[in-house]
Design a protein around this motif. Structure first.
Motif, PDB file in Angstrom:
ATOM      1  N   VAL A   1       0.819  -1.208   0.000  1.00 15.93           N
ATOM      2  CA  VAL A   1       0.000   0.000   0.000  1.00 15.93           C
ATOM      3  C   VAL A   1       0.854   1.260   0.000  1.00 15.93           C
ATOM      4  CG1 VAL A   1      -0.209   0.100   2.501  1.00 15.93           C
ATOM      5  CG2 VAL A   1      -1.984   1.113   1.088  1.00 15.93           C
ATOM      6  N   ALA A   2       2.078   1.158   0.494  1.00 14.04           N
ATOM      7  CA  ALA A   2       2.967   2.319   0.515  1.00 14.04           C
ATOM      8  C   ALA A   2       3.457   2.695  -0.877  1.00 14.04           C
ATOM      9  CB  ALA A   2       4.159   2.059   1.431  1.00 14.04           C
ATOM     10  N   GLN A   3       3.304   1.790  -1.847  1.00 16.19           N
ATOM     11  CA  GLN A   3       3.761   2.037  -3.215  1.00 16.19           C
ATOM     12  C   GLN A   3       2.567   2.443  -4.079  1.00 16.19           C
ATOM     13  OE1 GLN A   3       7.054   2.012  -3.802  1.00 16.19           O
ATOM     14  NE2 GLN A   3       7.299   1.486  -1.640  1.00 16.19           N
ATOM     15  N   ALA A   4       2.033   3.610  -3.803  1.00 19.77           N
ATOM     16  CA  ALA A   4       0.799   4.051  -4.462  1.00 19.77           C
ATOM     17  C   ALA A   4       0.951   4.160  -5.973  1.00 19.77           C
ATOM     18  CB  ALA A   4       0.347   5.382  -3.878  1.00 19.77           C
ATOM     19  N   ASP A   5       2.090   4.644  -6.439  1.00 21.70           N
ATOM     20  CA  ASP A   5       2.279   4.829  -7.886  1.00 21.70           C
ATOM     21  C   ASP A   5       2.160   3.510  -8.637  1.00 21.70           C
ATOM     22  OD1 ASP A   5       2.637   7.575  -7.720  1.00 21.70           O
ATOM     23  OD2 ASP A   5       4.810   7.418  -7.440  1.00 21.70           O
ATOM     24  N   SER A   6       2.785   2.450  -8.103  1.00 24.58           N
ATOM     25  CA  SER A   6       2.734   1.164  -8.793  1.00 24.58           C
ATOM     26  C   SER A   6       1.329   0.571  -8.746  1.00 24.58           C
ATOM     27  CB  SER A   6       3.749   0.191  -8.183  1.00 24.58           C
ATOM     28  OG  SER A   6       3.429  -0.096  -6.835  1.00 24.58           O
ATOM     29  N   ILE A   7       0.595   0.821  -7.669  1.00 25.05           N
ATOM     30  CA  ILE A   7      -0.786   0.335  -7.585  1.00 25.05           C
ATOM     31  C   ILE A   7      -1.646   1.026  -8.639  1.00 25.05           C
ATOM     32  CG2 ILE A   7      -2.879   0.327  -6.148  1.00 25.05           C
ATOM     33  CD1 ILE A   7      -1.007  -0.020  -3.725  1.00 25.05           C
ATOM     34  N   LEU A   8      -1.533   2.342  -8.724  1.00 26.60           N
ATOM     35  CA  LEU A   8      -2.347   3.096  -9.679  1.00 26.60           C
ATOM     36  C   LEU A   8      -2.010   2.750 -11.128  1.00 26.60           C
ATOM     37  CD1 LEU A   8      -2.248   6.542  -7.870  1.00 26.60           C
ATOM     38  CD2 LEU A   8      -4.231   5.016  -8.076  1.00 26.60           C
ATOM     39  N   ALA A   9      -0.776   2.330 -11.365  1.00 27.55           N
ATOM     40  CA  ALA A   9      -0.359   1.989 -12.728  1.00 27.55           C
ATOM     41  C   ALA A   9      -0.584   0.522 -13.070  1.00 27.55           C
ATOM     42  CB  ALA A   9       1.121   2.329 -12.921  1.00 27.55           C
ATOM     43  N   ASN A  10      -1.004  -0.269 -12.109  1.00 23.93           N
ATOM     44  CA  ASN A  10      -1.164  -1.709 -12.336  1.00 23.93           C
ATOM     45  C   ASN A  10      -2.187  -1.975 -13.448  1.00 23.93           C
ATOM     46  OD1 ASN A  10      -2.736  -4.390 -11.642  1.00 23.93           O
ATOM     47  ND2 ASN A  10      -0.689  -4.591 -10.782  1.00 23.93           N
ATOM     48  N   PRO A  11      -1.898  -2.878 -14.360  1.00 22.78           N
ATOM     49  CA  PRO A  11      -2.818  -3.146 -15.478  1.00 22.78           C
ATOM     50  C   PRO A  11      -4.207  -3.588 -15.035  1.00 22.78           C
ATOM     51  CG  PRO A  11      -0.656  -4.086 -15.924  1.00 22.78           C
ATOM     52  CD  PRO A  11      -0.624  -3.615 -14.499  1.00 22.78           C
ATOM     53  N   ASP A  12      -4.294  -4.405 -13.991  1.00 20.59           N
ATOM     54  CA  ASP A  12      -5.612  -4.844 -13.534  1.00 20.59           C
ATOM     55  C   ASP A  12      -6.408  -3.697 -12.923  1.00 20.59           C
ATOM     56  OD1 ASP A  12      -5.619  -7.521 -14.317  1.00 20.59           O
ATOM     57  OD2 ASP A  12      -4.463  -8.131 -12.562  1.00 20.59           O
ATOM     58  N   VAL A  13      -5.711  -2.810 -12.221  1.00 25.26           N
ATOM     59  CA  VAL A  13      -6.387  -1.633 -11.672  1.00 25.26           C
ATOM     60  C   VAL A  13      -6.911  -0.765 -12.803  1.00 25.26           C
ATOM     61  CG1 VAL A  13      -6.057   0.499 -10.352  1.00 25.26           C
ATOM     62  CG2 VAL A  13      -5.038  -1.636  -9.547  1.00 25.26           C
ATOM     63  N   ARG A  14      -6.102  -0.514 -13.801  1.00 30.05           N
ATOM     64  CA  ARG A  14      -6.509   0.319 -14.919  1.00 30.05           C
ATOM     65  C   ARG A  14      -7.585  -0.350 -15.776  1.00 30.05           C
ATOM     66  NH1 ARG A  14      -5.938   5.507 -14.100  1.00 30.05           N
ATOM     67  NH2 ARG A  14      -3.970   5.923 -13.018  1.00 30.05           N
ATOM     68  N   ARG A  15      -7.556  -1.678 -15.842  1.00 22.80           N
ATOM     69  CA  ARG A  15      -8.545  -2.408 -16.650  1.00 22.80           C
ATOM     70  C   ARG A  15      -9.935  -2.363 -16.013  1.00 22.80           C
ATOM     71  NH1 ARG A  15     -10.276  -7.579 -16.040  1.00 22.80           N
ATOM     72  NH2 ARG A  15      -8.575  -8.040 -14.578  1.00 22.80           N
ATOM     73  N   LEU A  16      -9.988  -2.486 -14.696  1.00 24.53           N
ATOM     74  CA  LEU A  16     -11.281  -2.607 -14.031  1.00 24.53           C
ATOM     75  C   LEU A  16     -11.830  -1.293 -13.492  1.00 24.53           C
ATOM     76  CD1 LEU A  16     -11.004  -5.965 -12.042  1.00 24.53           C
ATOM     77  CD2 LEU A  16     -12.573  -5.439 -13.907  1.00 24.53           C
ATOM     78  N   LEU A  17     -10.945  -0.366 -13.110  1.00 26.08           N
ATOM     79  CA  LEU A  17     -11.389   0.854 -12.452  1.00 26.08           C
ATOM     80  C   LEU A  17     -11.184   2.069 -13.351  1.00 26.08           C
ATOM     81  CD1 LEU A  17      -9.945   0.216  -8.870  1.00 26.08           C
ATOM     82  CD2 LEU A  17     -12.163  -0.495  -9.812  1.00 26.08           C
ATOM     83  N   ASP A  18     -12.206   2.890 -13.446  1.00 30.07           N
ATOM     84  CA  ASP A  18     -12.167   4.105 -14.257  1.00 30.07           C
ATOM     85  C   ASP A  18     -12.006   5.300 -13.316  1.00 30.07           C
ATOM     86  OD1 ASP A  18     -12.511   6.231 -15.938  1.00 30.07           O
ATOM     87  OD2 ASP A  18     -14.547   5.702 -16.574  1.00 30.07           O
ATOM     88  N   PHE A  19     -10.816   5.868 -13.279  1.00 30.82           N
ATOM     89  CA  PHE A  19     -10.542   6.973 -12.371  1.00 30.82           C
ATOM     90  C   PHE A  19     -11.097   8.306 -12.878  1.00 30.82           C
ATOM     91  CE2 PHE A  19      -7.806   3.804 -10.622  1.00 30.82           C
ATOM     92  CZ  PHE A  19      -7.704   4.127  -9.270  1.00 30.82           C
ATOM     93  N   GLU A  20     -11.799   8.267 -14.007  1.00 32.33           N
ATOM     94  CA  GLU A  20     -12.518   9.451 -14.469  1.00 32.33           C
ATOM     95  C   GLU A  20     -13.918   9.505 -13.868  1.00 32.33           C
ATOM     96  OE1 GLU A  20     -11.119  11.850 -16.340  1.00 32.33           O
ATOM     97  OE2 GLU A  20      -9.278  10.652 -16.098  1.00 32.33           O
ATOM     98  N   ARG A  21     -14.297   8.464 -13.145  1.00 32.92           N
ATOM     99  CA  ARG A  21     -15.579   8.414 -12.451  1.00 32.92           C
ATOM    100  C   ARG A  21     -15.332   8.226 -10.952  1.00 32.92           C
ATOM    101  NH1 ARG A  21     -18.989   4.736 -12.740  1.00 32.92           N
ATOM    102  NH2 ARG A  21     -17.680   2.986 -13.415  1.00 32.92           N
ATOM    103  N   PRO A  22     -16.327   8.548 -10.104  1.00 30.07           N
ATOM    104  CA  PRO A  22     -16.140   8.364  -8.655  1.00 30.07           C
ATOM    105  C   PRO A  22     -15.798   6.924  -8.294  1.00 30.07           C
ATOM    106  CG  PRO A  22     -18.030   9.773  -9.064  1.00 30.07           C
ATOM    107  CD  PRO A  22     -17.601   9.234 -10.406  1.00 30.07           C
ATOM    108  N   ILE A  23     -14.929   6.796  -7.326  1.00 23.98           N
ATOM    109  CA  ILE A  23     -14.439   5.499  -6.870  1.00 23.98           C
ATOM    110  C   ILE A  23     -14.383   5.521  -5.350  1.00 23.98           C
ATOM    111  CG2 ILE A  23     -12.036   6.259  -7.027  1.00 23.98           C
ATOM    112  CD1 ILE A  23     -11.267   3.457  -7.874  1.00 23.98           C
ATOM    113  N   ALA A  24     -14.458   4.355  -4.741  1.00 26.39           N
ATOM    114  CA  ALA A  24     -14.282   4.248  -3.289  1.00 26.39           C
ATOM    115  C   ALA A  24     -12.936   3.596  -3.008  1.00 26.39           C
ATOM    116  CB  ALA A  24     -15.406   3.430  -2.663  1.00 26.39           C
ATOM    117  N   VAL A  25     -12.115   4.293  -2.244  1.00 22.45           N
ATOM    118  CA  VAL A  25     -10.829   3.763  -1.793  1.00 22.45           C
ATOM    119  C   VAL A  25     -11.020   3.276  -0.357  1.00 22.45           C
ATOM    120  CG1 VAL A  25      -8.417   4.294  -1.296  1.00 22.45           C
ATOM    121  CG2 VAL A  25      -9.543   5.324  -3.294  1.00 22.45           C
TER     122      VAL A  25
END
Length: 268
Positions: free
Chosen positions: A131-155
């Motif tokens: 969790v401390a590596q936020a940049d790698s999480i946000l860039a992860n292919p599965d994160v980008r495939r499933l989650l649309d950060f142009e719409r509201p999201i729950a963290v």
């Protein structure tokens, strides 16, 4: 000992795992004797620790139901642990079958078992990350495939930030995650604290050093700062049983003994 099918090769079975200890406390079946021994040692200091763990899981379910009813259909669950009954995707998809969930955990045992549980559910994924590596999480292919950060999201950061030591700068990691979210997004945080806790609780905290993820207790002000300038929903940052209980009996006589704060905030 015989290695069960859900524990992949490379997992050290001779050292307790924080996620497996948590699994034991909430009634799960994916833990070993070494984990149960540590859990029982902790229970000797803090007999209510299992209740606290369950309170954290109950808050997660209440928050996800609220968020799904508010129209949130995508979740990033960090520090998700080993799946037990009432996971995010179960709660969210029961209300909205199209809800998408990405689980993130640093423990390979938790990740391996999550992958088995999620097999066949195309709207979910699990990634192995810190969790401390936020940049790698946000860039992860599965994160980008499933989650649309142009719409509201729950963290969701429930029961995970106290496993991130100060030297890893958890505040910076949380800030990066929240900066990636658009207005209308939410963040839920629960965090263990030393505030108002007796010495036996602090002694039990020291036992966490026997796992690979030692606990860092923090005060209310430090925890509140993680929310940044997002607006906390009522009742604010409170002891776990006080966060929107479904029944007054759930609060108990000493809610402060939960030893953790929880809150939910929205990005305006």
């Amino acid at each position: 000992m015989t290695r069960p099918s859900w524990a992949p090769e490379g997992i050290d079975l001779d050292r307790p795992s924080a996620s497996r200890v948590y699994d034991y406390f909430v009634g799960g079946m994916h833990n070993f004797e070494i984990d149960r021994e540590l859990a029982q040692m902790i229970e000797k200091f803090t007999p209510n620790v299992a209740e606290t763990m369950r309170a954290n899981r109950d808050l997660l379910r209440r928050a996800v139901r609220l968020l799904t009813d508010a129209g949130i259909d995508q979740y990033l669950d960090l520090g998700s642990g080993i799946p037990t009954v009432g996971n995010v995707h179960e709660v969210a998809q029961a209300r909205n079958p199209q809800a998408r969930v990405v689980y993130v955990d640093i423990d390979p045992v938790a990740v391996a078992h999550s992958q088995a549980i999620l097999d066949g559910n195309p709207l979910t994924a699990v990634i192995h990350a810190d969790v401390a590596q936020a940049d790698s999480i946000l860039a992860n292919p599965d994160v980008r495939r499933l989650l649309d950060f142009e719409r509201p999201i729950a963290v969701l950061l429930l029961g995970v930030l106290h496993f991130v030591p100060d030297e890893s700068d958890p505040a910076a990691a949380v800030a990066k995650l929240l900066d990636a979210c658009v207005p209308g997004s939410y963040v839920a945080i629960t965090h263990a604290t030393a505030d108002g806790q007796p010495q036996e609780v602090l002694d039990a905290q020291k036992l966490s050093g026997r796992t690979s993820t030692e606990i860092t207790l923090r005060g209310r002000d430090e925890i509140a700062a993680y929310f940044g300038d997002w607006t906390l929903l009522e009742p604010g940052l409170v002891q776990l049983p006080l966060w929107r209980p479904e029944d007054p009996a759930d609060i108990g006589e000493n809610p402060e003994r939960s030893g953790a704060y929880g809150g939910l905030a929205k990005k305006d």
